[in-house]
Design a protein around this motif. Structure first.
Motif, PDB file in Angstrom:
ATOM      1  N   ASN A 115       0.935  -1.324   0.058  1.00 13.42           N
ATOM      2  CA  ASN A 115      -0.096   0.093  -0.244  1.00 13.42           C
ATOM      3  C   ASN A 115       0.862   1.133  -0.098  1.00 13.42           C
ATOM      4  N   ASP A 116       1.383   1.579  -1.273  1.00  9.33           N
ATOM      5  CA  ASP A 116       2.395   2.636  -1.223  1.00  9.33           C
ATOM      6  C   ASP A 116       2.154   3.772  -2.176  1.00  9.33           C
ATOM      7  N   GLU A 117       0.873   3.725  -2.562  1.00 11.66           N
ATOM      8  CA  GLU A 117       0.431   4.747  -3.659  1.00 11.66           C
ATOM      9  C   GLU A 117       0.383   6.042  -2.948  1.00 11.66           C
ATOM     10  N   PRO A 118       0.126   6.415  -1.508  1.00 10.04           N
ATOM     11  CA  PRO A 118       0.471   7.693  -1.172  1.00 10.04           C
ATOM     12  C   PRO A 118       1.936   8.193  -1.189  1.00 10.04           C
ATOM     13  N   ILE A 119       3.012   7.271  -1.139  1.00 10.52           N
ATOM     14  CA  ILE A 119       4.394   7.712  -1.238  1.00 10.52           C
ATOM     15  C   ILE A 119       4.703   7.792  -2.581  1.00 10.52           C
ATOM     16  N   HIS A 120       4.098   7.203  -3.657  1.00 13.09           N
ATOM     17  CA  HIS A 120       4.340   7.532  -5.041  1.00 13.09           C
ATOM     18  C   HIS A 120       3.701   9.080  -5.365  1.00 13.09           C
ATOM     19  N   GLN A 121       2.507   9.345  -4.875  1.00 16.66           N
ATOM     20  CA  GLN A 121       2.038  10.365  -5.249  1.00 16.66           C
ATOM     21  C   GLN A 121       2.886  11.558  -4.605  1.00 16.66           C
ATOM     22  N   GLN A 122       3.210  11.346  -3.497  1.00 16.14           N
ATOM     23  CA  GLN A 122       3.943  12.707  -2.934  1.00 16.14           C
ATOM     24  C   GLN A 122       5.437  12.700  -3.533  1.00 16.14           C
ATOM     25  N   LEU A 123       5.983  11.811  -4.049  1.00 15.93           N
ATOM     26  CA  LEU A 123       7.293  11.896  -4.772  1.00 15.93           C
ATOM     27  C   LEU A 123       6.797  12.438  -6.257  1.00 15.93           C
ATOM     28  N   ILE A 124       5.856  12.158  -6.846  1.00 14.55           N
ATOM     29  CA  ILE A 124       5.338  12.662  -8.225  1.00 14.55           C
ATOM     30  C   ILE A 124       5.260  14.278  -8.011  1.00 14.55           C
ATOM     31  N   ASN A 165      -8.682  -2.129  -3.424  1.00 10.74           N
ATOM     32  CA  ASN A 165      -7.616  -1.371  -2.733  1.00 10.74           C
ATOM     33  C   ASN A 165      -7.527  -0.064  -3.013  1.00 10.74           C
ATOM     34  N   THR A 166      -8.012   0.097  -4.229  1.00 10.35           N
ATOM     35  CA  THR A 166      -7.493   1.651  -4.903  1.00 10.35           C
ATOM     36  C   THR A 166      -8.670   2.223  -5.702  1.00 10.35           C
ATOM     37  N   TYR A 167      -9.348   1.460  -6.087  1.00  8.33           N
ATOM     38  CA  TYR A 167     -10.593   2.059  -6.621  1.00  8.33           C
ATOM     39  C   TYR A 167     -11.962   1.220  -6.024  1.00  8.33           C
ATOM     40  N   PRO A 168     -12.894   1.784  -5.780  1.00  7.57           N
ATOM     41  CA  PRO A 168     -14.254   1.401  -5.480  1.00  7.57           C
ATOM     42  C   PRO A 168     -14.640  -0.006  -5.831  1.00  7.57           C
ATOM     43  N   PHE A 169     -15.152  -0.837  -5.009  1.00 10.67           N
ATOM     44  CA  PHE A 169     -15.694  -2.419  -5.614  1.00 10.67           C
ATOM     45  C   PHE A 169     -16.417  -2.022  -6.793  1.00 10.67           C
ATOM     46  N   HIS A 170     -17.418  -1.236  -6.898  1.00 13.56           N
ATOM     47  CA  HIS A 170     -18.354  -1.234  -7.982  1.00 13.56           C
ATOM     48  C   HIS A 170     -17.808  -0.984  -9.238  1.00 13.56           C
ATOM     49  N   MET A 171     -16.569  -0.297  -9.278  1.00 16.18           N
ATOM     50  CA  MET A 171     -15.917   0.034 -10.491  1.00 16.18           C
ATOM     51  C   MET A 171     -15.303  -0.783 -10.831  1.00 16.18           C
ATOM     52  N   LEU A 172     -14.338  -1.580 -10.023  1.00 12.46           N
ATOM     53  CA  LEU A 172     -13.656  -2.832 -10.440  1.00 12.46           C
ATOM     54  C   LEU A 172     -14.619  -3.855 -11.100  1.00 12.46           C
ATOM     55  N   GLN A 173     -15.817  -4.116 -10.295  1.00 10.70           N
ATOM     56  CA  GLN A 173     -16.653  -5.235 -10.648  1.00 10.70           C
ATOM     57  C   GLN A 173     -17.113  -5.180 -12.255  1.00 10.70           C
ATOM     58  N   ARG A 174     -17.185  -3.799 -12.646  1.00 14.28           N
ATOM     59  CA  ARG A 174     -17.534  -3.707 -14.136  1.00 14.28           C
ATOM     60  C   ARG A 174     -16.477  -4.237 -15.024  1.00 14.28           C
ATOM     61  N   GLN A 175     -15.504  -4.267 -14.850  1.00 13.42           N
ATOM     62  CA  GLN A 175     -14.259  -4.785 -15.571  1.00 13.42           C
ATOM     63  C   GLN A 175     -13.622  -6.309 -15.334  1.00 13.42           C
ATOM     64  N   ALA A 176     -13.545  -6.650 -13.999  1.00  8.18           N
ATOM     65  CA  ALA A 176     -12.809  -7.665 -13.511  1.00  8.18           C
ATOM     66  C   ALA A 176     -13.869  -9.093 -13.481  1.00  8.18           C
TER      67      ALA A 176
END
Length: 240
Positions: free
Chosen positions: A15-24, A199-210
């Motif tokens: 779970n490191d997206e906050p770190i990546h966003q900060q560095l960008i 973990n990153t997108y809401p369940f319902h958004m992933l459910q449409r594609q996965a």
């Protein structure tokens, strides 16, 4: 049947997206630019740093050459390593170790396909004592494209096949575990079925594609998925 499970890295293992966003954000500030609200999610989630930085700069009228992008990418990677090394405990996702144990108990091969560079992935896997489980790791160092292009997944299948020729592995026999829309699109374009982890997108958004969607890694029902693979294989054999 499933023969291999291929994991995304950022957002699935750690779970490191906050770190990546900060560095960008820091890199853009050094370029006298500001990251707009929601822009990281739109241009960077699920994609390589190189593609992310190229798009961010291009949206501001700056055309960055490959050499300069490499310089920015390396600068970010060095900052990422420093940040990770200061953490007393890595922010790994709950249920990861249990899932890996379950997959290995079923004799499934494991791999990683990520837009991160190898240095970042190796650091985390070594610290988490997970490196021994992933024989094949495809990173931004290996390909010039980024998700949602399928190249990373296709290369992982090729390398797994070379490592285990006895499997006669096909992309359709691999299951991808992804947390972003770009990642799901990439795996599907490679011919794989996908578990989306919210973990990153809401369940319902992933459910449409996965093909399957779970809130947490430990909710992945391997036995149920294997049965569905087997039934599909039986249907194909019957049709032939």
């Amino acid at each position: 049947m499933i023969k291999a499970v291929i994991f995304d890295f950022n957002g699935v293992i750690i779970n490191d997206e906050p770190i990546h966003q900060q560095l960008i954000e820091e890199i853009l500030l050094e370029e006298n630019l500001v990251l707009k609200r929601g822009e990281y999610q739109k241009r960077c989630l699920g994609r390589s740093d190189r593609a992310c930085l190229r798009d961010l700069l291009a949206s501001r009228g700056r055309v960055a050459g490959e050499e300069y992008l490499t310089k920015l990418q390396q600068k970010k990677a060095q900052s990422y390593v420093k940040q990770i090394e200061t953490l007393e405990k890595l922010p790994l996702y709950p249920g990861l170790n249990d899932l890996i144990f379950k997959l290995r108990s079923s004799n499934l091969k494991l791999a990683i396909v990520s837009g991160a560079i190898r240095q970042e992935i190796d650091l985390v896997l070594e610290r988490a004592e997970l490196a021994k489980y992933f024989q094949i790791i495809v990173t931004a160092d290996d390909i010039t494209t980024s998700k949602p292009k399928p190249n990373g997944y296709l290369l992982a299948v090729k390398r797994l096949s070379q490592e285990h020729p006895e499997l006669n592995l096909q992309a359709s026999e691999c299951l991808a575990v992804e947390d972003t829309l770009c990642g799901i699109q990439a795996a599907k374009a490679a011919g794989m079925k996908v578990v989306g982890v919210a973990n990153t997108y809401p369940f319902h958004m992933l459910q449409r594609q996965a093909n399957w969607t779970v809130d947490y890694l430990n909710e992945l029902e391997l036995e149920r998925i294997e049965k569905l693979y087997s039934s599909k294989a039986t249907e194909s054999t019957t049709e032939e």
